[in-house]
Design a protein around this motif. Sequence first.
Motif, PDB file in Angstrom:
ATOM      1  N   SER A   1       9.137  -0.643 -12.458  1.00 42.27           N
ATOM      2  CA  SER A   1       8.935   0.351 -13.512  1.00 42.27           C
ATOM      3  C   SER A   1       8.144   1.559 -13.037  1.00 42.27           C
ATOM      4  CB  SER A   1       8.243  -0.287 -14.715  1.00 42.27           C
ATOM      5  OG  SER A   1       6.930  -0.723 -14.391  1.00 42.27           O
ATOM      6  N   HIS A   2       7.153   1.342 -12.154  1.00 45.39           N
ATOM      7  CA  HIS A   2       6.334   2.481 -11.730  1.00 45.39           C
ATOM      8  C   HIS A   2       7.136   3.456 -10.876  1.00 45.39           C
ATOM      9  CE1 HIS A   2       5.714  -0.106  -8.106  1.00 45.39           C
ATOM     10  NE2 HIS A   2       5.621   1.048  -7.477  1.00 45.39           N
ATOM     11  N   VAL A   3       8.245   2.974 -10.283  1.00 47.43           N
ATOM     12  CA  VAL A   3       9.115   3.854  -9.496  1.00 47.43           C
ATOM     13  C   VAL A   3      10.205   4.454 -10.381  1.00 47.43           C
ATOM     14  CG1 VAL A   3      10.655   3.993  -7.498  1.00 47.43           C
ATOM     15  CG2 VAL A   3       8.629   2.536  -7.412  1.00 47.43           C
ATOM     16  N   LEU A   4      10.755   3.649 -11.274  1.00 45.39           N
ATOM     17  CA  LEU A   4      11.813   4.137 -12.160  1.00 45.39           C
ATOM     18  C   LEU A   4      11.377   5.346 -12.977  1.00 45.39           C
ATOM     19  CD1 LEU A   4      13.207   0.743 -13.500  1.00 45.39           C
ATOM     20  CD2 LEU A   4      14.419   2.351 -12.021  1.00 45.39           C
TER      21      LEU A   4
ATOM     22  N   PRO B   1       9.362  11.180 -11.236  1.00 46.07           N
ATOM     23  CA  PRO B   1      10.343  12.263 -11.094  1.00 46.07           C
ATOM     24  C   PRO B   1      11.238  12.002  -9.887  1.00 46.07           C
ATOM     25  CG  PRO B   1       8.149  13.154 -11.488  1.00 46.07           C
ATOM     26  CD  PRO B   1       7.977  11.682 -11.256  1.00 46.07           C
ATOM     27  N   GLU B   2      12.481  12.465  -9.952  1.00 44.08           N
ATOM     28  CA  GLU B   2      13.468  12.138  -8.928  1.00 44.08           C
ATOM     29  C   GLU B   2      12.995  12.512  -7.517  1.00 44.08           C
ATOM     30  OE1 GLU B   2      18.191  13.003  -7.895  1.00 44.08           O
ATOM     31  OE2 GLU B   2      17.332  13.626  -9.815  1.00 44.08           O
ATOM     32  N   THR B   3      12.376  13.669  -7.367  1.00 41.35           N
ATOM     33  CA  THR B   3      11.926  14.097  -6.042  1.00 41.35           C
ATOM     34  C   THR B   3      10.861  13.147  -5.495  1.00 41.35           C
ATOM     35  OG1 THR B   3      12.404  16.404  -6.550  1.00 41.35           O
ATOM     36  CG2 THR B   3      10.911  15.975  -4.719  1.00 41.35           C
ATOM     37  N   GLU B   4       9.900  12.795  -6.329  1.00 41.22           N
ATOM     38  CA  GLU B   4       8.847  11.875  -5.894  1.00 41.22           C
ATOM     39  C   GLU B   4       9.412  10.509  -5.561  1.00 41.22           C
ATOM     40  OE1 GLU B   4       5.314  11.607  -8.278  1.00 41.22           O
ATOM     41  OE2 GLU B   4       5.518  13.685  -8.957  1.00 41.22           O
ATOM     42  N   ARG B   5      10.388  10.061  -6.353  1.00 37.49           N
ATOM     43  CA  ARG B   5      11.000   8.762  -6.101  1.00 37.49           C
ATOM     44  C   ARG B   5      11.708   8.760  -4.750  1.00 37.49           C
ATOM     45  NH1 ARG B   5      13.143   8.294 -10.668  1.00 37.49           N
ATOM     46  NH2 ARG B   5      15.259   8.992 -10.226  1.00 37.49           N
TER      47      ARG B   5
ATOM     48  N   GLU C   1       0.829  -1.207   0.000  1.00 37.45           N
ATOM     49  CA  GLU C   1       0.000   0.000   0.000  1.00 37.45           C
ATOM     50  C   GLU C   1       0.861   1.255   0.000  1.00 37.45           C
ATOM     51  OE1 GLU C   1      -2.432  -0.582   3.405  1.00 37.45           O
ATOM     52  OE2 GLU C   1      -3.710  -2.106   2.446  1.00 37.45           O
ATOM     53  N   ILE C   2       1.949   1.252   0.760  1.00 34.22           N
ATOM     54  CA  ILE C   2       2.864   2.393   0.794  1.00 34.22           C
ATOM     55  C   ILE C   2       3.554   2.566  -0.555  1.00 34.22           C
ATOM     56  CG2 ILE C   2       5.065   3.211   1.752  1.00 34.22           C
ATOM     57  CD1 ILE C   2       2.882   3.680   3.690  1.00 34.22           C
ATOM     58  N   ALA C   3       4.040   1.451  -1.102  1.00 33.95           N
ATOM     59  CA  ALA C   3       4.881   1.505  -2.299  1.00 33.95           C
ATOM     60  C   ALA C   3       4.106   1.844  -3.559  1.00 33.95           C
ATOM     61  CB  ALA C   3       5.600   0.176  -2.485  1.00 33.95           C
TER      62      ALA C   3
END
Length: 258
Positions: free
Chosen positions: A214-217, A220-224, A164-166
Amino acid sequence: MTRSSAFGNIDPETFSRRASSFGGQAAAYARERPGYPDAAVRWALEPVSGRTPPRVLDLGAGTGKLTESLVRLGADVVAVEPDPAMLAQFRSALPEVGALPGTAEEIPLPDGSVDAVLVGQAMHWFDLDRALPEIRRVLGPGGVLGGLWNLDDDRVPWVRGLKEIATSTVSFRQWDPGSDRLEGRGFRVVERAEFPHGQRRTAESMAATIATHSHVLTLPETERAELMARVVGYLRSVPETADGEFELPIVTVTVRAF
């Protein structure tokens, strides 16, 4: 305009961006992603177990996670992978295995040249309308197609909380590796099985694993960075994962068609 895919209806640009996102993190993928349990691979190959050794195509081979198991089991392996960076990582890790550039939709092998086509964590990226005729073309008589997916076991409460977090910032839903997508596609038998699996992780290495999805890659860098901080914070707050190493419970879902 949206594309109807294994993940549901998404726009083609998003699908393509996520499908091609792994190469930039090929080393991290090789380091952080789990391999596959030999029992699952052995089950996928069972219909051709009398062929010694079976000639197996690892299609969409990535960095070689599935090939590692195939080599342990004594298969004669050839690999095909479309991403140059992933292919380079594969060749570095498994120089003894032939590895070719190519796609599931255009497989660079002759007709009837393999006993089995196995796909680890990649079939959901294929255009099955084009890929399945190619797979059937390269399979010899009585050959088998097998797909394997490592899925975090979200029947476990802390794993469900982590999921849920990820995924809280994304709408790209997870592929359901059911057998129905292969039924009626020219195979006599389509079967599905699940195998217990696991991976030793820490809070930091678990976050690093999630960062290869893929959904993390494609964030945007800040959101990641914010997402990774939330993941580590969550894992530090859960008794099962708060200190040192823990076991991530995984279910390896395997589908075979022959």
